[in-house]
Design a protein around this motif. Sequence first.
Motif, mmCIF file in Angstrom:
data_model
loop_
_atom_site.group_PDB
_atom_site.id
_atom_site.type_symbol
_atom_site.label_atom_id
_atom_site.label_comp_id
_atom_site.label_asym_id
_atom_site.label_seq_id
_atom_site.Cartn_x
_atom_site.Cartn_y
_atom_site.Cartn_z
ATOM 1 N N VAL A 110 0.867 -1.171 0.000
ATOM 2 C CA VAL A 110 0.000 0.000 0.000
ATOM 3 C C VAL A 110 0.906 1.223 0.000
ATOM 4 O O VAL A 110 1.713 1.398 0.917
ATOM 5 C CB VAL A 110 -0.931 0.017 1.234
ATOM 6 C CG1 VAL A 110 -1.743 1.313 1.272
ATOM 7 C CG2 VAL A 110 -1.848 -1.199 1.231
ATOM 8 N N ILE A 111 0.805 2.041 -1.056
ATOM 9 C CA ILE A 111 1.684 3.210 -1.159
ATOM 10 C C ILE A 111 0.945 4.518 -0.894
ATOM 11 O O ILE A 111 1.567 5.556 -0.735
ATOM 12 C CB ILE A 111 2.422 3.260 -2.519
ATOM 13 C CG1 ILE A 111 1.435 3.290 -3.678
ATOM 14 C CG2 ILE A 111 3.404 2.100 -2.635
ATOM 15 C CD1 ILE A 111 2.097 3.549 -5.036
ATOM 16 N N LYS A 112 -0.410 4.459 -0.851
ATOM 17 C CA LYS A 112 -1.166 5.671 -0.558
ATOM 18 C C LYS A 112 -2.530 5.285 -0.005
ATOM 19 O O LYS A 112 -3.168 4.355 -0.492
ATOM 20 C CB LYS A 112 -1.337 6.522 -1.816
ATOM 21 C CG LYS A 112 -2.025 7.852 -1.581
ATOM 22 C CD LYS A 112 -2.084 8.682 -2.840
ATOM 23 C CE LYS A 112 -2.775 10.007 -2.560
ATOM 24 N NZ LYS A 112 -2.931 10.790 -3.784
ATOM 25 N N VAL A 113 -2.966 6.024 1.018
ATOM 26 C CA VAL A 113 -4.306 5.871 1.571
ATOM 27 C C VAL A 113 -4.981 7.230 1.425
ATOM 28 O O VAL A 113 -4.529 8.214 2.012
ATOM 29 C CB VAL A 113 -4.266 5.443 3.056
ATOM 30 C CG1 VAL A 113 -5.675 5.378 3.628
ATOM 31 C CG2 VAL A 113 -3.554 4.102 3.212
ATOM 32 N N ASP A 114 -6.025 7.296 0.619
ATOM 33 C CA ASP A 114 -6.755 8.546 0.384
ATOM 34 C C ASP A 114 -8.145 8.422 1.004
ATOM 35 O O ASP A 114 -9.075 7.907 0.383
ATOM 36 C CB ASP A 114 -6.850 8.828 -1.115
ATOM 37 C CG ASP A 114 -7.425 10.197 -1.431
ATOM 38 O OD1 ASP A 114 -8.161 10.754 -0.585
ATOM 39 O OD2 ASP A 114 -7.160 10.702 -2.534
ATOM 40 N N LYS A 115 -8.253 8.875 2.259
ATOM 41 C CA LYS A 115 -9.523 8.742 2.972
ATOM 42 C C LYS A 115 -10.609 9.638 2.385
ATOM 43 O O LYS A 115 -11.789 9.296 2.456
ATOM 44 C CB LYS A 115 -9.326 9.017 4.461
ATOM 45 C CG LYS A 115 -8.510 7.928 5.142
ATOM 46 C CD LYS A 115 -8.403 8.118 6.629
ATOM 47 C CE LYS A 115 -7.568 6.986 7.223
ATOM 48 N NZ LYS A 115 -7.521 7.041 8.666
ATOM 49 N N MET A 116 -10.221 10.761 1.783
ATOM 50 C CA MET A 116 -11.218 11.648 1.167
ATOM 51 C C MET A 116 -11.918 10.955 -0.002
ATOM 52 O O MET A 116 -13.129 11.019 -0.150
ATOM 53 C CB MET A 116 -10.565 12.952 0.683
ATOM 54 C CG MET A 116 -10.126 13.855 1.809
ATOM 55 S SD MET A 116 -11.523 14.629 2.655
ATOM 56 C CE MET A 116 -12.084 15.730 1.387
ATOM 57 N N VAL A 119 -10.138 5.532 -1.350
ATOM 58 C CA VAL A 119 -9.391 4.558 -2.144
ATOM 59 C C VAL A 119 -7.976 4.437 -1.603
ATOM 60 O O VAL A 119 -7.453 5.355 -0.981
ATOM 61 C CB VAL A 119 -9.324 4.919 -3.653
ATOM 62 C CG1 VAL A 119 -10.688 4.893 -4.289
ATOM 63 C CG2 VAL A 119 -8.630 6.238 -3.891
ATOM 64 N N ILE A 120 -7.397 3.284 -1.857
ATOM 65 C CA ILE A 120 -5.986 3.089 -1.557
ATOM 66 C C ILE A 120 -5.267 2.770 -2.860
ATOM 67 O O ILE A 120 -5.886 2.293 -3.822
ATOM 68 C CB ILE A 120 -5.753 1.967 -0.521
ATOM 69 C CG1 ILE A 120 -6.226 0.609 -1.057
ATOM 70 C CG2 ILE A 120 -6.433 2.319 0.795
ATOM 71 C CD1 ILE A 120 -5.808 -0.571 -0.191
ATOM 72 N N THR A 121 -3.981 3.048 -2.898
ATOM 73 C CA THR A 121 -3.160 2.726 -4.060
ATOM 74 C C THR A 121 -2.192 1.622 -3.646
ATOM 75 O O THR A 121 -1.495 1.750 -2.637
ATOM 76 C CB THR A 121 -2.383 3.964 -4.538
ATOM 77 O OG1 THR A 121 -3.313 5.022 -4.803
ATOM 78 C CG2 THR A 121 -1.593 3.654 -5.805
ATOM 79 N N ILE A 122 -2.210 0.551 -4.423
ATOM 80 C CA ILE A 122 -1.333 -0.589 -4.151
ATOM 81 C C ILE A 122 -0.350 -0.736 -5.308
ATOM 82 O O ILE A 122 -0.745 -0.773 -6.471
ATOM 83 C CB ILE A 122 -2.147 -1.893 -3.990
ATOM 84 C CG1 ILE A 122 -3.121 -1.766 -2.816
ATOM 85 C CG2 ILE A 122 -1.223 -3.095 -3.804
ATOM 86 C CD1 ILE A 122 -4.051 -2.967 -2.653
ATOM 87 N N VAL A 141 -7.896 0.790 -5.276
ATOM 88 C CA VAL A 141 -8.871 -0.118 -4.680
ATOM 89 C C VAL A 141 -9.741 0.631 -3.674
ATOM 90 O O VAL A 141 -9.222 1.390 -2.855
ATOM 91 C CB VAL A 141 -8.151 -1.280 -3.954
ATOM 92 C CG1 VAL A 141 -9.147 -2.234 -3.315
ATOM 93 C CG2 VAL A 141 -7.207 -2.016 -4.902
ATOM 94 N N GLN A 142 -11.049 0.387 -3.745
ATOM 95 C CA GLN A 142 -11.941 0.833 -2.683
ATOM 96 C C GLN A 142 -11.979 -0.291 -1.662
ATOM 97 O O GLN A 142 -12.446 -1.392 -1.973
ATOM 98 C CB GLN A 142 -13.351 1.074 -3.214
ATOM 99 C CG GLN A 142 -13.485 2.291 -4.080
ATOM 100 C CD GLN A 142 -14.897 2.434 -4.635
ATOM 101 O OE1 GLN A 142 -15.593 1.461 -4.849
ATOM 102 N NE2 GLN A 142 -15.286 3.659 -4.873
#
Length: 155
Positions: A110-116, A119-122, A141-142
Amino acid sequence: MNIGKPRKIGKTIDEIVEGDSLSVTESIEDQQLLLYLGLTNDANPLYIQHDYASQTPYERPIVPSIMLMGIVTSAISKHLPGPGSHVVNFSVNFVEVVHHYETITFDFEVIKVDKMKEVITISVEAVNIENDRVLDAVVLVQPPIKLVESSDVNE
């Protein structure tokens, strides 16, 4: 199928942190290839005909690229973030071909977690036994949404 049975969901966005990781190793066997080719009605000779493939630069049959993508999405659905997650964007680079019977290790991070945006970036990198990179991918990914249990709702 058990309708109504509570199912375990994967990690929600609040439970995921940058750096979460997973490693999955898969061997590509004939059974998987034949199932894929049968389901998709894909008769590409590069995937199944040794006599044809031997005359190409690949020298022997290769694994369909979409099967490798399927291994990635399956690991996301099963493990990181897990059941209930949904792939919304998939960007992939097939660095080298994968031949039948190869064993491939897929490393997820997981390289980014965007709570707004929820989604996350894997990031995904796959290597063969010789440690040659065969695939790079970035997957948005949601994560699963925590459902409110009926006993939690005021009626």
